[in-house]
Write a protein that holds these residues in place. Structure first.
Motif, PDB file in Angstrom:
ATOM      1  N   SER A  37       5.442  36.898 -21.155  1.00 31.97           N
ATOM      2  CA  SER A  37       4.679  36.507 -19.751  1.00 31.97           C
ATOM      3  C   SER A  37       4.534  35.032 -19.797  1.00 31.97           C
ATOM      4  O   SER A  37       4.740  34.228 -20.941  1.00 31.97           O
ATOM      5  N   ASN A  52       2.513  31.866 -18.202  1.00 29.69           N
ATOM      6  CA  ASN A  52       1.423  31.238 -17.653  1.00 29.69           C
ATOM      7  C   ASN A  52       1.449  29.827 -16.930  1.00 29.69           C
ATOM      8  O   ASN A  52       0.870  29.416 -16.100  1.00 29.69           O
ATOM      9  N   SER A  72      -6.591  36.701 -11.253  1.00 33.87           N
ATOM     10  CA  SER A  72      -7.681  35.976 -11.982  1.00 33.87           C
ATOM     11  C   SER A  72      -8.715  36.946 -12.375  1.00 33.87           C
ATOM     12  O   SER A  72      -9.421  36.450 -13.447  1.00 33.87           O
ATOM     13  N   ARG A  75       3.320  33.134 -13.364  1.00 28.40           N
ATOM     14  CA  ARG A  75       2.395  32.282 -12.344  1.00 28.40           C
ATOM     15  C   ARG A  75       3.042  31.560 -11.318  1.00 28.40           C
ATOM     16  O   ARG A  75       2.899  31.572 -10.186  1.00 28.40           O
TER      17      ARG A  75
END
Length: 219
Positions: A75, A77, A150, A100
């Motif tokens: 992932s 971020n 979120s 993101r």
């Protein structure tokens, strides 16, 4: 000279913490991945690198070669930039990966097929087609996906793939056009496999049937 008072020491300490925080933010690295000649290079860069400048990336960033079959699900971020010449490596790198902030830079004049990438939790997308069209970089904010993501805690499935409550489908054929980026979102979408029968992703990757998702199409 009188020693500094307790209040002065507190102010000096606070300023020191603020300066260290600013320095740490300035030094925060971004991830760059580029594909070239059947190889994948994954880099950590402390400064922005001009799109598709492979030599500069190898010189200025800390890079390592990753074998295509050894790509692991992860992932991102923070910022992720990918330079690519065709779509062959993008699926293993991005499908159902939590990203993101993503920038995709096409580094060739190739015509791309109509293929879809499925990206989790995407908040901002930037694309660059300078190698194909002399047009400025485009940017798109995806509000629904970011807000929903979120609030929902991502879950790790038994296969090791990460699921999320917002999924963006990116049509790679948009790199063939000079038109502006567009998107539309469908909120509270349950039973995605039946709602989108032509998307084989939902037959390949596990999706929780008791959850509602935000689905965004980018074209």
């Amino acid at each position: 000279m009188a020693p500094p008072s307790g209040c002065s020491l507190l102010v000096i300490g606070a300023l020191g913490v603020f300066a260290l925080d600013c320095f740490a933010r300035a030094q925060k690295n971004s991830t760059l991945i580029f594909t070239k000649e059947n190889t994948i290079r994954k880099c950590s860069c402390s400064a922005d690198i001009r799109d598709c400048d492979y030599s500069l990336a190898n010189l200025m960033c800390s890079c390592k070669t990753v074998l295509p079959f050894a790509v692991e699900q992860t992932s991102y971020n923070d910022h992720l930039t990918i330079w690519f010449t065709d779509t062959s490596a993008l699926g293993p790198l991005l499908n159902f990966t939590l990203v993101r902030d993503l920038k995709l830079s096409l580094c060739s004049a190739n015509i791309l097929p109509t293929e879809y990438l499925a990206i989790c939790g995407l908040k901002r997308l930037r694309i660059s087609t300078e190698a194909k069209h002399p047009s400025p970089e485009q940017s798109l904010l995806i509000h629904d996906g970011g807000e929903r993501e979120s609030r929902e805690k991502p879950m790790l499935l038994h296969q090791g793939w990460q699921t999320c409550m917002s999924i963006s489908f990116l049509d790679m054929a948009l790199f063939n056009r000079e038109s502006s980026l567009k998107s539309y979102s469908i909120a509270n979408s349950a039973s995605m496999a039946s709602n989108f029968p032509y998307f084989s992703y939902f037959r390949t990757f596990p999706v929780l049937s008791n959850k509602n998702y935000v689905v965004t199409f980018i074209y």
